[in-house]
Write an enzyme that holds these catalytic residues in place. Structure first.
Site, PDB file in Angstrom:
ATOM      1  N   GLY A 124      -1.081   2.176  -6.643  1.00 16.26           N
ATOM      2  CA  GLY A 124      -2.501   1.882  -6.847  1.00 16.26           C
ATOM      3  C   GLY A 124      -3.367   2.806  -5.990  1.00 16.26           C
ATOM      4  O   GLY A 124      -4.322   3.420  -6.482  1.00 16.26           O
ATOM      5  N   HIS A 125      -3.023   2.940  -4.697  1.00 18.64           N
ATOM      6  CA  HIS A 125      -3.789   3.835  -3.813  1.00 18.64           C
ATOM      7  C   HIS A 125      -3.669   5.277  -4.294  1.00 18.64           C
ATOM      8  O   HIS A 125      -4.653   6.028  -4.296  1.00 18.64           O
ATOM      9  CB  HIS A 125      -3.250   3.787  -2.379  1.00 18.64           C
ATOM     10  CG  HIS A 125      -3.337   2.439  -1.726  1.00 18.64           C
ATOM     11  ND1 HIS A 125      -2.238   1.667  -1.456  1.00 18.64           N
ATOM     12  CD2 HIS A 125      -4.409   1.734  -1.282  1.00 18.64           C
ATOM     13  CE1 HIS A 125      -2.607   0.550  -0.862  1.00 18.64           C
ATOM     14  NE2 HIS A 125      -3.922   0.555  -0.747  1.00 18.64           N
TER      15      HIS A 125
END
Ligand code: PAF
Length: 277
Positions: free
Chosen positions: A33-34
Site C-alpha cells: 500500500g505504501h
C-alpha cells in the site's frame, strides 16, 4: 539510502530538491500500500520524500505504541529501488521536544467513527501531519483511502489552514482474498488471518445491495452487520454508512457515501471501507 534525522539536516536536503516534491507520510513497516503511494508520487512529482515516524501522539493510552511493528532497514531496502529522493526518520524528541505545547485539531469530523473509539487519535494525526507539511513543504501529499476518516480530516485541515498543497488519495491495496493491506495485519495469525476477510465480505454484501438499488442506509448497515456477526472471531466496534464529506450517518443515500467499519479479529483491530459513488 541514508535517512536524515535532524531538522537542520532535513532542511538542507529539502533545499537541494528543485521542482515539485511529493510527500508520502508513513509510520514505517512499509507494505505494498505504501509502495503504491510512493510510485504514484514518483509518477506525478519531480522528487519524492518519505517520512518514517511512529507518531506517539496518535496512540491512546491503551493502544499498541510499544508493540507497533518497526523495521527501518527493511523499510529502506523497500524504498531504495523506487527512486525516493529524501527519507526523514525523526525521533520523538525532535518532533515533540521538552516544552512542546501546540496542537492542531479538526472538530466535528473527528468525533464519530474512529474518533468515537479513539478520542485523542486525530489530534495526534493532524498535529504530526501539519508538522510534516511545514518541515517538508511538499506540493502534493499522498494518503491511502484505507484510512478514509484520516483522509477526510487531513483534507479539512489543509483547507482550513490554507496549506498550499494537494492531498492525493490512492486506492486501498488488498491481499489476494480482499483483506486491506495494513501494517497491523502482521498481528493476524492462523484462523484470525482467515477470518479477517470478513470485513471485505461485509462491504461487498452492502455494495451489492446498493448496486441492486438499495438506498436505505440502515439496510446497508444491517447487511454489513449480518455478515460480520456470522463470523465468530469478529467483534464489531462500529459499522457505518455515512456522507462521504461530512462523515455524518445517513438515513437515505443521495450522493457520495462511505461504508466503513472497525472490527476486532481476536485482539487485532482492523478497519476497512468502500466509497459508494
Ligand atoms: O496513516 C499513517 O500511517 C499515519 O496516521 C500518518 C498519516 C503517517 C501520521 O502519523
Amino acid at each position: 539510502m541514508i535517512p536524515v534525522i535532524g531538522l537542520d539536516e532535513l532542511r538542507a536536503a529539502r533545499l537541494s530538491l528543485k521542482g515539485t516534491v511529493g510527500l508520502v507520510p508513513t509510520m514505517g513497516y512499509l507494505h505494498e500500500g505504501h509502495l503504491s503511494l510512493i510510485r504514484r508520487a514518483k509518477a506525478e512529482c519531480d522528487h519524492v520524500a518519505v517520512s518514517i515516524f511512529v507518531n506517539p501522539t496518535q496512540f491512546g493510552a491503551n493502544e499498541d505504541l510499544s508493540k507497533y511493528p518497526r523495521d527501518l532497514e527493511r523499510d529502506l531496502s523497500l524504498i531504495e529501488p523506487l527512486g525516493v529522493d529524501l527519507v526523514w526518520n525523526p525521533t520523538p524528541e525532535i518532533m515533540y521536544p521538552t516544552g512542546y505545547q501546540t496542537w492542531v485539531e479538526v472538530e466535528a469530523m473527528t468525533r464519530p467513527l474512529e474518533g468515537a473509539m479513539r478520542p485523542t487519535h486525530f489530534k495526534g494525526v493532524t498535529t504530526v501531519v501539519a508538522k510534516l507539511f511545514n518541515a517538508i513543504q511538499p506540493h502534493k501529499a499522498y494518503f491511502g483511502q484505507k484510512d478514509a476518516q484520516q483522509v477526510a480530516v487531513i483534507r479539512q485541515m489543509v483547507w482550513d489552514l490554507n496549506f498550499p498543497l494537494e492531498v492525493v488519495v490512492c486506492p486501498t491495496m488488498r491481499e489476494a482474498d480482499g483483506l486491506a493491506m495494513s501494517s497491523r495485519n502482521k498481528y493476524l495469525e492462523g484462523e484470525d488471518r482467515k477470518a479477517a476477510v470478513v470485513l471485505f465480505q461485509a462491504l461487498n454484501a452492502a455494495k451489492e445491495a446498493y448496486q441492486g438499488g438499495e438506498r436505505d442506509a440502515e439496510m446497508l448497515r444491517s447487511r454489513m452487520k449480518n455478515v460480520l456477526e456470522a463470523e465468530p472471531r469478529a467483534q464489531i466496534q462500529y459499522v457505518s454508512c455515512a456522507d462521504y464529506n461530512t462523515l455524518e450517518e445517513l438515513e437515505m443515500i443521495k450522493g457520495k457515501a462511505l461504508l466503513s467499519m472497525a472490527v476486532l479479529i481476536g485482539k487485532t483491530r482492523l478497519i476497512d471501507n468502500f466509497v459508494l459513488e
